[in-house]
Design a protein around this motif. Structure first.
Motif, PDB file in Angstrom:
ATOM      1  N   MET A  43      -3.655  11.367   9.981  1.00  0.00           N
ATOM      2  CA  MET A  43      -4.203  10.228  10.681  1.00  0.00           C
ATOM      3  C   MET A  43      -3.470   8.974  10.174  1.00  0.00           C
ATOM      4  N   PRO A  44      -3.031   8.117  11.099  1.00  0.00           N
ATOM      5  CA  PRO A  44      -2.333   6.898  10.671  1.00  0.00           C
ATOM      6  C   PRO A  44      -3.316   5.927  10.017  1.00  0.00           C
ATOM      7  N   PRO A  45      -2.801   5.028   9.200  1.00  0.00           N
ATOM      8  CA  PRO A  45      -3.693   4.058   8.559  1.00  0.00           C
ATOM      9  C   PRO A  45      -4.331   3.129   9.599  1.00  0.00           C
ATOM     10  N   LEU A  46      -5.510   2.658   9.283  1.00  0.00           N
ATOM     11  CA  LEU A  46      -6.236   1.725  10.132  1.00  0.00           C
ATOM     12  C   LEU A  46      -5.587   0.353  10.031  1.00  0.00           C
ATOM     13  N   ARG A  47      -5.216  -0.223  11.177  1.00  0.00           N
ATOM     14  CA  ARG A  47      -4.659  -1.576  11.164  1.00  0.00           C
ATOM     15  C   ARG A  47      -5.809  -2.562  11.003  1.00  0.00           C
ATOM     16  N   VAL A  48      -5.695  -3.393   9.994  1.00  0.00           N
ATOM     17  CA  VAL A  48      -6.720  -4.398   9.696  1.00  0.00           C
ATOM     18  C   VAL A  48      -6.039  -5.763   9.700  1.00  0.00           C
ATOM     19  N   PHE A  49      -6.619  -6.709  10.453  1.00  0.00           N
ATOM     20  CA  PHE A  49      -6.120  -8.074  10.503  1.00  0.00           C
ATOM     21  C   PHE A  49      -7.167  -8.954   9.846  1.00  0.00           C
ATOM     22  N   ALA A  50      -6.764  -9.720   8.836  1.00  0.00           N
ATOM     23  CA  ALA A  50      -7.716 -10.535   8.084  1.00  0.00           C
ATOM     24  C   ALA A  50      -6.999 -11.736   7.484  1.00  0.00           C
ATOM     25  N   PRO A  51      -7.744 -12.826   7.294  1.00  0.00           N
ATOM     26  CA  PRO A  51      -7.140 -13.969   6.601  1.00  0.00           C
ATOM     27  C   PRO A  51      -6.663 -13.553   5.210  1.00  0.00           C
ATOM     28  N   ALA A  52      -5.614 -14.189   4.749  1.00  0.00           N
ATOM     29  CA  ALA A  52      -5.045 -13.881   3.439  1.00  0.00           C
ATOM     30  C   ALA A  52      -6.133 -13.923   2.369  1.00  0.00           C
ATOM     31  N   GLY A  53      -6.239 -12.848   1.599  1.00  0.00           N
ATOM     32  CA  GLY A  53      -7.200 -12.773   0.500  1.00  0.00           C
ATOM     33  C   GLY A  53      -8.615 -12.399   0.899  1.00  0.00           C
ATOM     34  N   ALA A  54      -8.897 -12.301   2.201  1.00  0.00           N
ATOM     35  CA  ALA A  54     -10.270 -12.050   2.649  1.00  0.00           C
ATOM     36  C   ALA A  54     -10.807 -10.697   2.205  1.00  0.00           C
ATOM     37  N   LEU A  55      -9.953  -9.722   2.024  1.00  0.00           N
ATOM     38  CA  LEU A  55     -10.414  -8.380   1.641  1.00  0.00           C
ATOM     39  C   LEU A  55     -10.323  -8.116   0.150  1.00  0.00           C
ATOM     40  N   ASP A  56      -9.844  -9.081  -0.623  1.00  0.00           N
ATOM     41  CA  ASP A  56      -9.642  -8.867  -2.053  1.00  0.00           C
ATOM     42  C   ASP A  56     -10.888  -8.340  -2.756  1.00  0.00           C
ATOM     43  N   ALA A  57     -12.033  -8.959  -2.521  1.00  0.00           N
ATOM     44  CA  ALA A  57     -13.259  -8.552  -3.211  1.00  0.00           C
ATOM     45  C   ALA A  57     -13.680  -7.142  -2.808  1.00  0.00           C
ATOM     46  N   VAL A  58     -13.547  -6.821  -1.513  1.00  0.00           N
ATOM     47  CA  VAL A  58     -13.936  -5.497  -1.032  1.00  0.00           C
ATOM     48  C   VAL A  58     -13.006  -4.436  -1.602  1.00  0.00           C
ATOM     49  N   LEU A  59     -11.711  -4.686  -1.552  1.00  0.00           N
ATOM     50  CA  LEU A  59     -10.747  -3.700  -2.049  1.00  0.00           C
ATOM     51  C   LEU A  59     -10.845  -3.527  -3.561  1.00  0.00           C
ATOM     52  N   ALA A  60     -11.329  -4.543  -4.264  1.00  0.00           N
ATOM     53  CA  ALA A  60     -11.471  -4.461  -5.718  1.00  0.00           C
ATOM     54  C   ALA A  60     -12.631  -3.557  -6.138  1.00  0.00           C
ATOM     55  N   LEU A  61     -13.463  -3.153  -5.197  1.00  0.00           N
ATOM     56  CA  LEU A  61     -14.592  -2.282  -5.511  1.00  0.00           C
ATOM     57  C   LEU A  61     -14.139  -0.849  -5.809  1.00  0.00           C
ATOM     58  N   ASP A  62     -12.953  -0.485  -5.329  1.00  0.00           N
ATOM     59  CA  ASP A  62     -12.438   0.863  -5.558  1.00  0.00           C
ATOM     60  C   ASP A  62     -11.290   0.835  -6.552  1.00  0.00           C
ATOM     61  N   ARG A  63     -10.873   2.010  -6.961  1.00  0.00           N
ATOM     62  CA  ARG A  63      -9.737   2.157  -7.864  1.00  0.00           C
ATOM     63  C   ARG A  63      -8.529   1.456  -7.252  1.00  0.00           C
ATOM     64  N   PRO A  64      -7.758   0.691  -8.016  1.00  0.00           N
ATOM     65  CA  PRO A  64      -6.581  -0.006  -7.477  1.00  0.00           C
ATOM     66  C   PRO A  64      -5.650   0.963  -6.749  1.00  0.00           C
ATOM     67  N   GLY A  65      -5.266   0.579  -5.537  1.00  0.00           N
ATOM     68  CA  GLY A  65      -4.343   1.372  -4.741  1.00  0.00           C
ATOM     69  C   GLY A  65      -4.981   2.514  -3.980  1.00  0.00           C
ATOM     70  N   MET A  66      -6.267   2.750  -4.199  1.00  0.00           N
ATOM     71  CA  MET A  66      -6.933   3.900  -3.590  1.00  0.00           C
ATOM     72  C   MET A  66      -6.837   3.896  -2.061  1.00  0.00           C
ATOM     73  N   LEU A  67      -6.893   2.736  -1.451  1.00  0.00           N
ATOM     74  CA  LEU A  67      -6.890   2.657   0.011  1.00  0.00           C
ATOM     75  C   LEU A  67      -5.540   2.259   0.586  1.00  0.00           C
ATOM     76  N   ASP A  68      -4.519   2.204  -0.246  1.00  0.00           N
ATOM     77  CA  ASP A  68      -3.195   1.764   0.223  1.00  0.00           C
ATOM     78  C   ASP A  68      -2.692   2.574   1.416  1.00  0.00           C
ATOM     79  N   ASP A  69      -2.945   3.868   1.434  1.00  0.00           N
ATOM     80  CA  ASP A  69      -2.472   4.704   2.537  1.00  0.00           C
ATOM     81  C   ASP A  69      -3.435   4.716   3.726  1.00  0.00           C
ATOM     82  N   ALA A  70      -4.628   4.171   3.544  1.00  0.00           N
ATOM     83  CA  ALA A  70      -5.637   4.197   4.602  1.00  0.00           C
ATOM     84  C   ALA A  70      -5.662   2.920   5.434  1.00  0.00           C
ATOM     85  N   ILE A  71      -5.139   1.834   4.881  1.00  0.00           N
ATOM     86  CA  ILE A  71      -5.203   0.535   5.557  1.00  0.00           C
ATOM     87  C   ILE A  71      -3.810  -0.039   5.723  1.00  0.00           C
ATOM     88  N   ASP A  72      -3.520  -0.476   6.925  1.00  0.00           N
ATOM     89  CA  ASP A  72      -2.290  -1.201   7.228  1.00  0.00           C
ATOM     90  C   ASP A  72      -2.704  -2.661   7.407  1.00  0.00           C
TER      91      ASP A  72
END
Length: 171
Positions: A1-30
């Motif tokens: 399955m291709p990664p999910l394309r996500v469009f967001a203001p710069a830094g908007a997802l930082d807090a959410v992505l920090a909830l998981d292990r660093p890099g854990m979602l790198d292949d899941a989110i574009d």
């Protein structure tokens, strides 16, 4: 399955992505970061954004293709930029956290059903979909508050709400 394309203001997802292990979602989110106010094309659609008032950076979006346009406020308070973004939209999905008046600490940062109706009327949209109602808010009270300001179709986003296709929602 291709990664999910996500469009967001710069830094908007930082807090959410920090909830998981660093890099854990790198292949899941574009992730495509943008500055509110930018406009671009994706998959034959035009995406326009505006910076809207909230405690953290928030971008409202307008997505249009052919003769159909959908505008979405995200969490925000009433502003001229919101009515500008929604101008002529077929479907306007708008933050309506409260029915008439937000708490004092949220004035200008969260919307109301009444202000959504005012913005929808100013923007000349066809259908207004109220969203993000606070728990305990009566959806019918919110709908009535918006309808007092806006003569078009008003619905409330809640479990089971169906508008059908965008084209149907625009009639």
């Amino acid at each position: 399955m291709p990664p999910l394309r996500v469009f967001a203001p710069a830094g908007a997802l930082d807090a959410v992505l920090a909830l998981d292990r660093p890099g854990m979602l790198d292949d899941a989110i574009d992730l495509h970061e943008f500055d509110p106010g930018e406009r671009w094309e994706v998959d034959g659609l035009t995406v326009e954004t505006r910076l809207l008032p909230h405690w953290t950076p928030n971008a409202g979006v307008r997505i249009s293709g052919g003769e159909v346009a959908v505008a979405y406020s995200g969490d925000c308070g009433p502003t001229d930029a919101l009515a500008e973004l929604a101008t002529g939209a077929d479907l306007f999905v708008c933050d309506s956290s409260y029915v008439d008046d937000p708490p004092e600490d949220s004035v200008g940062l969260l919307g109301t059903a009444r202000s959504a109706g005012i913005q929808a009327a100013r923007a000349g949209v066809r259908t207004l979909l109220l969203t993000h109602l606070m728990p305990g808010t009566d959806p019918l009270d919110a709908q009535r508050a918006a309808e007092r300001q806006f003569a078009g179709r008003v619905a409330v986003a809640q479990r089971g709400t169906e508008l059908g296709s965008v084209e149907a929602a625009c009639r």
